[in-house]
Design a protein around this motif. Sequence first.
Motif, PDB file in Angstrom:
ATOM      1  N   LEU A 213       0.469  -1.141  -0.377  1.00  8.09           N
ATOM      2  CA  LEU A 213      -0.013  -0.329  -0.525  1.00  8.09           C
ATOM      3  C   LEU A 213       1.075   1.193   0.047  1.00  8.09           C
ATOM      4  CD1 LEU A 213      -3.166  -0.956   2.315  1.00  8.09           C
ATOM      5  CD2 LEU A 213      -2.696  -0.188   0.503  1.00  8.09           C
ATOM      6  N   LEU A 214       2.134   1.389   0.452  1.00  6.00           N
ATOM      7  CA  LEU A 214       2.769   2.627   0.633  1.00  6.00           C
ATOM      8  C   LEU A 214       2.844   3.010  -1.136  1.00  6.00           C
ATOM      9  CD1 LEU A 214       6.272   1.655   2.047  1.00  6.00           C
ATOM     10  CD2 LEU A 214       4.427   3.252   3.031  1.00  6.00           C
ATOM     11  N   PHE A 215       3.018   1.636  -2.309  1.00  7.99           N
ATOM     12  CA  PHE A 215       3.194   2.136  -3.524  1.00  7.99           C
ATOM     13  C   PHE A 215       2.087   3.868  -4.145  1.00  7.99           C
ATOM     14  CE2 PHE A 215       5.908  -1.142  -5.564  1.00  7.99           C
ATOM     15  CZ  PHE A 215       6.466  -1.014  -4.548  1.00  7.99           C
ATOM     16  N   PRO A 216       0.396   2.732  -3.511  1.00  9.32           N
ATOM     17  CA  PRO A 216      -0.970   3.618  -3.723  1.00  9.32           C
ATOM     18  C   PRO A 216      -1.432   5.062  -3.544  1.00  9.32           C
ATOM     19  CG  PRO A 216      -1.221   1.756  -3.339  1.00  9.32           C
ATOM     20  CD  PRO A 216      -0.258   1.614  -3.762  1.00  9.32           C
ATOM     21  N   VAL A 217      -0.367   5.016  -2.225  1.00  8.35           N
ATOM     22  CA  VAL A 217       0.044   6.254  -0.662  1.00  8.35           C
ATOM     23  C   VAL A 217       0.931   7.488  -1.581  1.00  8.35           C
ATOM     24  CG1 VAL A 217       0.574   7.170   1.506  1.00  8.35           C
ATOM     25  CG2 VAL A 217      -1.140   4.584   0.744  1.00  8.35           C
ATOM     26  N   PHE A 218       1.999   6.903  -1.791  1.00  4.28           N
ATOM     27  CA  PHE A 218       2.777   7.429  -2.241  1.00  4.28           C
ATOM     28  C   PHE A 218       2.428   7.933  -4.065  1.00  4.28           C
ATOM     29  CE2 PHE A 218       6.749   8.461  -5.761  1.00  4.28           C
ATOM     30  CZ  PHE A 218       7.542   9.265  -4.800  1.00  4.28           C
ATOM     31  N   ASP A 219       1.692   7.320  -4.898  1.00  2.00           N
ATOM     32  CA  ASP A 219       1.605   8.064  -6.122  1.00  2.00           C
ATOM     33  C   ASP A 219       0.474   8.940  -5.905  1.00  2.00           C
ATOM     34  OD1 ASP A 219       3.595   6.397  -7.445  1.00  2.00           O
ATOM     35  OD2 ASP A 219       2.106   4.401  -7.909  1.00  2.00           O
ATOM     36  N   PHE A 220      -0.106   8.771  -5.096  1.00  4.69           N
ATOM     37  CA  PHE A 220      -1.237   9.089  -4.264  1.00  4.69           C
ATOM     38  C   PHE A 220      -1.722  11.080  -4.499  1.00  4.69           C
ATOM     39  CE2 PHE A 220      -4.628   5.501  -4.760  1.00  4.69           C
ATOM     40  CZ  PHE A 220      -4.715   5.037  -6.102  1.00  4.69           C
ATOM     41  N   LEU A 223       0.805  12.368  -6.898  1.00  4.26           N
ATOM     42  CA  LEU A 223       0.224  13.013  -8.488  1.00  4.26           C
ATOM     43  C   LEU A 223      -1.368  14.022  -7.689  1.00  4.26           C
ATOM     44  CD1 LEU A 223      -0.999   9.997 -10.874  1.00  4.26           C
ATOM     45  CD2 LEU A 223      -0.058  12.240 -11.425  1.00  4.26           C
ATOM     46  N   GLY A 224      -2.020  13.883  -6.318  1.00  4.53           N
ATOM     47  CA  GLY A 224      -2.758  14.664  -5.911  1.00  4.53           C
ATOM     48  C   GLY A 224      -2.609  16.201  -5.242  1.00  4.53           C
ATOM     49  N   GLY A 225      -0.965  16.187  -4.935  1.00  2.44           N
ATOM     50  CA  GLY A 225      -0.300  17.834  -5.042  1.00  2.44           C
ATOM     51  C   GLY A 225       0.142  18.857  -6.212  1.00  2.44           C
ATOM     52  N   THR A 226       0.236  17.439  -7.346  1.00  4.16           N
ATOM     53  CA  THR A 226       0.324  17.909  -8.226  1.00  4.16           C
ATOM     54  C   THR A 226      -0.279  18.878  -9.018  1.00  4.16           C
ATOM     55  OG1 THR A 226       2.401  16.325  -8.641  1.00  4.16           O
ATOM     56  CG2 THR A 226       1.361  17.651 -10.917  1.00  4.16           C
ATOM     57  N   VAL A 227      -1.906  17.475  -8.650  1.00  4.74           N
ATOM     58  CA  VAL A 227      -3.137  18.594  -8.860  1.00  4.74           C
ATOM     59  C   VAL A 227      -2.989  19.608  -8.813  1.00  4.74           C
ATOM     60  CG1 VAL A 227      -5.714  17.940  -9.852  1.00  4.74           C
ATOM     61  CG2 VAL A 227      -3.999  16.580 -10.441  1.00  4.74           C
ATOM     62  N   VAL A 228      -3.028  19.888  -7.325  1.00  5.40           N
ATOM     63  CA  VAL A 228      -3.773  21.142  -6.218  1.00  5.40           C
ATOM     64  C   VAL A 228      -3.121  22.244  -6.988  1.00  5.40           C
ATOM     65  CG1 VAL A 228      -3.888  22.123  -4.481  1.00  5.40           C
ATOM     66  CG2 VAL A 228      -4.244  19.781  -4.780  1.00  5.40           C
ATOM     67  N   ILE A 229      -1.174  22.076  -7.383  1.00  7.58           N
ATOM     68  CA  ILE A 229      -0.344  23.116  -7.420  1.00  7.58           C
ATOM     69  C   ILE A 229      -0.545  23.735  -8.738  1.00  7.58           C
ATOM     70  CG2 ILE A 229       1.735  23.940  -7.766  1.00  7.58           C
ATOM     71  CD1 ILE A 229       2.865  21.456  -5.635  1.00  7.58           C
ATOM     72  N   ASN A 230      -1.204  23.039  -9.413  1.00  3.28           N
ATOM     73  CA  ASN A 230      -0.960  23.134 -10.957  1.00  3.28           C
ATOM     74  C   ASN A 230      -2.686  23.761 -11.293  1.00  3.28           C
ATOM     75  OD1 ASN A 230       0.392  22.329 -13.639  1.00  3.28           O
ATOM     76  ND2 ASN A 230       0.427  20.450 -12.067  1.00  3.28           N
ATOM     77  N   ILE A 231      -3.433  23.509 -10.175  1.00  6.62           N
ATOM     78  CA  ILE A 231      -4.628  24.476 -10.644  1.00  6.62           C
ATOM     79  C   ILE A 231      -4.635  25.792  -9.728  1.00  6.62           C
ATOM     80  CG2 ILE A 231      -7.140  24.670  -9.448  1.00  6.62           C
ATOM     81  CD1 ILE A 231      -7.059  21.258  -9.092  1.00  6.62           C
TER      82      ILE A 231
END
Length: 344
Positions: A213-220, A223-231
């Motif tokens: 579960l470290l994998f999806p937690v890391f990815d999400f 990616l979530g932070g990237t989307v927020v910063i892009n917005i």
Amino acid sequence: MIETGTPSMFGGTEPAHCTVCCCTLTNKILMVLFMVLLILAILFGNLVTLAVILGTKHFKTSQGYLKASLAVADLVVGIFVVPVSVYAEVYLMVTDSAPEWTSYNSQSVNFHPCNIIGPIFAGCTFVSITTIFLLTIERSIAVLRPLHKDSVITRKRTMILIVLSWVGSFFLAVSPMVFSSEIALEYNSCSRMCNYALGNIGEFPSQAWNILLLFPVFDFTLLGGTVVINIISLSSIRQHSRRRKHLAEAECQSTTKPTFSDIKAAKTIGALTVAFTASFTPIAVFVVGNVLGNKWCNFSFFAFWILATNSCWNVIIYSVRDQKFRLRAHKLLMPFQRKDSTKT
């Protein structure tokens, strides 16, 4: 690039599945043709990207080095990961039997190709996600704090972050085997790739689940932070564009405002984020399905290979969004035309 950390196997070895891609000879041929074309697209696109970035002074910036790191990660997928799948599938078509190593997981033999290919695939995916996140941070500083851009974003700091992203990503990729004896690697008959799997036990223990579960937690998280910063960055760009319509041109060119190239680059990184998020979404759905007990064999193939195709999209996005990149790439690919134009 991939998310190989998904618990896609619920047994150490499984018989070959008749998936939508491999039930008939025609489907098998089309699948192998798709893989071969994907290799060529990945190699061509990312070699062009590296040639443009490293061979042009204009692109030798912090942003350029991050894009070069992203291209190297994609290139590794095309050189090491996809060819293994091509070999296994061609061998299966020619001999009507799969290579022997595809019938065992990495705990059953002394050496297994997936011990190398699996972590490479996962590590390159993590590098891609981390690099897109760093690109987003770099562009957000250029857009939101243009006066501080040169002092905050330096080549030395960028190179350090690139090295840390590679080291951290590959450490995360090998962590399942390092911290759990129950997790192995195998060539999955559904996804047609090297995936993390069980060793010689019948169900995932809680410790193995926590590690995977470290994998999806890391990815999400990234990616979530990237989307927020892009917005935030794109919202700032939109407000700036509105102000430009009402202010005098002299004020519009004030040094306190982001330059046109910074704005253009921010939009390009936004397009990269959208492309990667779209290609990663099927894997996210697949992870949730596995947690709920669904194997989704056909969906597994499409989820993993949709993500793999992301390795050849970057050069297309650069070519569409960045005119200078497009012109430089055109000169590299058309040397004879360039000579003719100089003569005339």
